[in-house]
Enzyme design. Structure first.
Site, PDB file in Angstrom:
ATOM      1  N   ILE A   5       0.848  -1.198   0.000  1.00 17.16           N
ATOM      2  CA  ILE A   5       0.000   0.000   0.000  1.00 17.16           C
ATOM      3  C   ILE A   5       0.880   1.244   0.000  1.00 17.16           C
ATOM      4  O   ILE A   5       1.790   1.368   0.818  1.00 17.16           O
ATOM      5  CB  ILE A   5      -0.905   0.021   1.257  1.00 17.16           C
ATOM      6  N   CYS A   6       0.591   2.173  -0.904  1.00 19.39           N
ATOM      7  CA  CYS A   6       1.293   3.455  -0.952  1.00 19.39           C
ATOM      8  C   CYS A   6       0.405   4.485  -0.265  1.00 19.39           C
ATOM      9  O   CYS A   6      -0.569   4.963  -0.843  1.00 19.39           O
ATOM     10  CB  CYS A   6       1.569   3.857  -2.401  1.00 19.39           C
ATOM     11  N   LEU A   7       0.714   4.770   1.005  1.00 23.84           N
ATOM     12  CA  LEU A   7      -0.086   5.711   1.794  1.00 23.84           C
ATOM     13  C   LEU A   7       0.849   6.400   2.778  1.00 23.84           C
ATOM     14  O   LEU A   7       1.550   5.732   3.543  1.00 23.84           O
ATOM     15  CB  LEU A   7      -1.202   4.953   2.527  1.00 23.84           C
TER      16      LEU A   7
END
Length: 195
Positions: free
Chosen positions: A88-90
């Site tokens: 996840i890119c967060l």
């Protein structure tokens, strides 16, 4: 060392609010509070609506001063989530984490990310390109993946429970293992064998 008292408190908070938020966090195996499984419902009005998404959560030793490591175990078609690994890119799972945040707020942020993709800062470039160049195909693919990987009918669960019972596992443990991993029979079997 992980602050297990805090983790226990966070799990209780999630349990109290599950009817309203739909967010659930449970230990992956009995008693191990450093490795958890989160469940979030797909947001209404998105291609993920109606899906139930599982997220593997590993707490680093310095939690809550370091962010939890989260990745989807349910396959999802989204620009900011790897279609291969579930990474996840967060920002709050990286440099914008604060000890004031909780597992629940992190999962709510992941759920919000499903509603508001950021294709200009992608985790999966192929999905991001599709989102930007052919939005309707993106929506159709995301919906198909949700139908294929994030939805389980009760009939499907019953069949999977039956197969696990035939392998010698008690029905209650088989059903619980399947629910914990969102109906993924292979993950449930792995959990049953390791625990």
């Amino acid at each position: 060392m992980v602050d297990f008292a805090r983790v226990q408190k966070e799990l209780q908070e999630c349990s109290r609010d599950i009817e309203r938020s739909g967010i659930k966090v449970v230990p992956k195996s009995d008693g191990n509070l450093a490795h958890l499984v989160g469940t979030i419902p797909g947001p209404i009005g998105t291609p993920y609506e109606g899906g139930t998404f599982q997220i593997d959560i590993a707490l680093p030793d310095a939690y809550p001063f370091e962010p939890p490591k989260m990745q989807f175990t349910t396959k999802v078609w989204h620009p900011n989530i790897s279609s291969q690994s579930g990474a996840i890119c967060l920002d709050i799972l990286k440099d914008q984490w604060s000890p004031a945040l909780t597992l629940k707020t992190a999962l709510l942020s992941v759920q919000a990310l499903l509603s508001a993709p950021q294709p200009d800062d992608p985790q999966d470039a192929v999905v991001a390109q599709q989102y930007l160049r052919d939005y309707q195909t993106f929506v159709g693919t995301a919906r198909y993946w949700t139908e294929s990987f994030a939805k389980t009918s009760s009939l499907g669960i019953d069949e999977k429970v039956k197969r696990l019972v035939e392998m010698g596992f008690p029905e209650s443990r088989a059903r619980s293992a399947l629910e914990t991993v969102g109906g993924d029979e292979n993950l449930a079997l792995e959990n049953l064998c390791s625990g």
